[in-house]
Enzyme design. Structure first.
Site, PDB file in Angstrom:
ATOM      1  N   GLY A  41       1.785   7.369  -0.542  1.00  0.00           N
ATOM      2  CA  GLY A  41       1.992   7.482   0.900  1.00  0.00           C
ATOM      3  C   GLY A  41       0.848   6.956   1.738  1.00  0.00           C
ATOM      4  O   GLY A  41       0.481   5.789   1.659  1.00  0.00           O
ATOM      5  N   ILE A  77      -2.266   7.613   1.564  1.00  0.00           N
ATOM      6  CA  ILE A  77      -3.576   7.522   0.904  1.00  0.00           C
ATOM      7  C   ILE A  77      -3.891   6.063   0.588  1.00  0.00           C
ATOM      8  O   ILE A  77      -3.138   5.409  -0.133  1.00  0.00           O
ATOM      9  CB  ILE A  77      -3.601   8.347  -0.390  1.00  0.00           C
ATOM     10  N   GLU A 134      14.815  16.276  -3.391  1.00  0.00           N
ATOM     11  CA  GLU A 134      16.106  15.690  -3.066  1.00  0.00           C
ATOM     12  C   GLU A 134      17.230  16.531  -3.676  1.00  0.00           C
ATOM     13  O   GLU A 134      17.010  17.349  -4.568  1.00  0.00           O
ATOM     14  CB  GLU A 134      16.179  14.264  -3.628  1.00  0.00           C
ATOM     15  N   GLU A 141       0.820  -1.214   0.000  1.00  0.00           N
ATOM     16  CA  GLU A 141       0.000   0.000   0.000  1.00  0.00           C
ATOM     17  C   GLU A 141       0.853   1.263   0.000  1.00  0.00           C
ATOM     18  O   GLU A 141       0.514   2.261  -0.653  1.00  0.00           O
ATOM     19  CB  GLU A 141      -0.923   0.002   1.225  1.00  0.00           C
ATOM     20  N   LYS A 160       4.725   4.577 -10.122  1.00  0.00           N
ATOM     21  CA  LYS A 160       3.439   4.468  -9.432  1.00  0.00           C
ATOM     22  C   LYS A 160       2.306   4.230 -10.424  1.00  0.00           C
ATOM     23  O   LYS A 160       1.366   3.474 -10.143  1.00  0.00           O
ATOM     24  CB  LYS A 160       3.195   5.730  -8.612  1.00  0.00           C
ATOM     25  N   VAL A 195       2.441   3.560  -3.303  1.00  0.00           N
ATOM     26  CA  VAL A 195       1.753   4.569  -4.121  1.00  0.00           C
ATOM     27  C   VAL A 195       1.030   5.546  -3.212  1.00  0.00           C
ATOM     28  O   VAL A 195       0.178   5.158  -2.418  1.00  0.00           O
ATOM     29  CB  VAL A 195       0.728   3.924  -5.077  1.00  0.00           C
TER      30      VAL A 195
END
Length: 451
Positions: free
Chosen positions: A144, A146, A200, A139, A215, A142
């Site tokens: 975070g 959600i 980043e 889970e 994703k 994709v």
């Protein structure tokens, strides 16, 4: 080992051992919750959930947990007899792939947040899980926190999903939202995103769309029961989006978002459609697009994510929330961990990979989309007719045309109806060769309209 009655699983006195691979931002949160919320987790699972160890690269760093829990030998930790579930939050392909396969081959459940790995190796890992009757949960890979993976696998398993579209990368959404709000250019906003920790030091994976493409591959695989890899996803990033593009979008009551789009499309030209026994296709793509302000995704700003699922019977569903960060991603990891632990306790299994449909991937050239085309033109009689003629020549239907400015600074803004990507590309190439067209300044796709 004590058996519980009528479930084939483990008894309530049998501890469920957990190994965590990686103790970065997400791993630190997972370890903290496992240690601090042990009583709650036991109550939710039915048996103790015990942290057996954490694999790290450097033992010298103070992690805030007992030293005996730490090891640099991840493979040995995975293979311990008292480890039943492995949580992988290392990232990257290797050694994560080898460690996950080792766990699955030993019949141990795996929870991972590794979208790059899953986008290319889900089939291999799912096959190992099936052979050894192990669970593979992802889970957190994709969006975070959600919950979108489990609804696609379970809640909508009796429905037909037609389209999945979303904002699945927080870094790019932060940058585009800031450009829209402040009028700053891309480089300025990227620098601010880096300073604030949203980007980043090397932002390539985010800003060039690689993260979102991974994703999208996962979402498409789940939605359409077809194995899709990152290589199947058409990808464009946001590094070429300018402040002028955002101004243009605002002028037509739109904003710009990096979208991941997965949808069913008709069979190709000359191919029989589903009604004649032919196969429909799926299009999976990531690119920046104009989104009308009235569309729900236009209101998703900052580092937030959102995914809209359109299903045959359920209609349109929207999942919204924090798509990245230690605590939100750890929430999804822990949700999967509880599910895997319950399966150990009750004797259940997670749903396996479903790829029975085997739908072909439509090339981007065949994918129909609307377009917003900006042209710098000579302001003289007949130019508009010549431009419109080129669109007609390539069978691209025009929805609206707007002229801005006069003289050498005249600009035409053309919005099309749905047209194939290849037809639009041919049109743009022809326009660029016209004497009366100074330049084609931008071409942006337009998504989220009913036309």
């Amino acid at each position: 080992m004590t058996q519980t009655v009528n479930n084939g699983g483990w008894g309530e006195d049998h501890p469920i051992g957990v190994a965590v691979l990686g103790m970065g931002t997400v791993g630190t949160e997972v370890v903290r919750v496992l240690r601090e919320n042990a009583a709650d987790l036991r109550a939710r699972v039915g048996a103790p959930v015990v942290l057996r160890g954490v694999a790290v690269r450097n033992l010298a760093t103070d992690r805030g947990i007992p030293a005996e829990l730490l090891t640099t030998d991840a493979a040995a930790l995975v293979n311990r007899d008292d480890v039943d579930i492995v949580v992988e939050v290392i990232g990257g392909i290797e050694p994560a792939r080898a460690l996950i396969k080792s766990a699955l081959n030993a019949g141990k459940s795996v929870v991972t947040a590794n979208k790059a790995l899953l986008a290319d190796y889900t089939g291999e890992l799912a096959a190992a899980a099936e052979r050894h009757r192990a669970d593979l949960y992802f889970e957190a890979a994709v969006a975070g926190a959600i919950p979108v993976v489990r609804p696609l696998i379970q809640s909508l398993s009796g429905d037909r999903v037609n389209r999945v579209v979303g904002i699945v990368n927080g870094t790019t959404n932060f940058i585009l939202s800031a450009m829209d709000e402040t009028g700053a250019d891309y480089s300025q906003t990227l620098a601010e995103a880096t300073r604030l920790g949203y980007a980043e030091a090397d932002p390539t994976a985010d800003v060039e769309g690689y993260d979102a493409a991974a994703k999208a591959a996962i979402l498409a695989s789940l939605a359409f029961h077809t194995r899709v890899t990152a290589a199947d996803v058409y990808r464009e990033g946001i590094s070429k989006i300018s402040a002028e593009d955002l101004e243009t979008a605002s002028a037509v009551d739109c904003t710009v978002k990096l979208l991941a789009i997965c949808e069913r499309v008709p069979a190709g030209a000359g191919e029989p459609g589903p009604e004649a026994g032919g196969k429909e296709r799926i299009s999976v793509r990531v690119y920046p697009a104009l989104v009308p302000r009235r569309h729900p995704l236009a209101a998703v700003n900052g580092a937030f994510n959102a995914v809209v699922v359109e299903a045959e019977y359920a209609g349109r569903l929207m999942f919204y929330g924090q798509g990245a960060g230690g605590a939100p991603t750890a929430s999804a990891v822990l949700g999967d961990l509880v599910m895997a632990a319950r399966n150990k306790f009750f004797g259940g299994r997670a749903p396996g990979e479903s790829v029975y449909a085997e739908l072909p991937i439509a090339p981007i050239g065949d994918t129909p989309t609307r377009y917003h085309v900006n042209l710098q033109v000579a302001d003289k009689p007949g130019v508009l007719a010549k431009v419109a003629g080129e669109f007609a020549q390539h069978e691209v239907s025009i929805s609206t045309v707007r002229q801005e400015g006069h003289g050498s600074g005249a600009r035409l803004v053309v919005v099309t109806h749905h047209a194939a990507e290849s037809a639009l590309a041919d049109t743009v190439a022809a326009l660029a060769e016209m004497e009366s067209v100074t330049s084609v300044t931008s071409v942006l796709r337009l998504e989220g309209t009913e036309e």
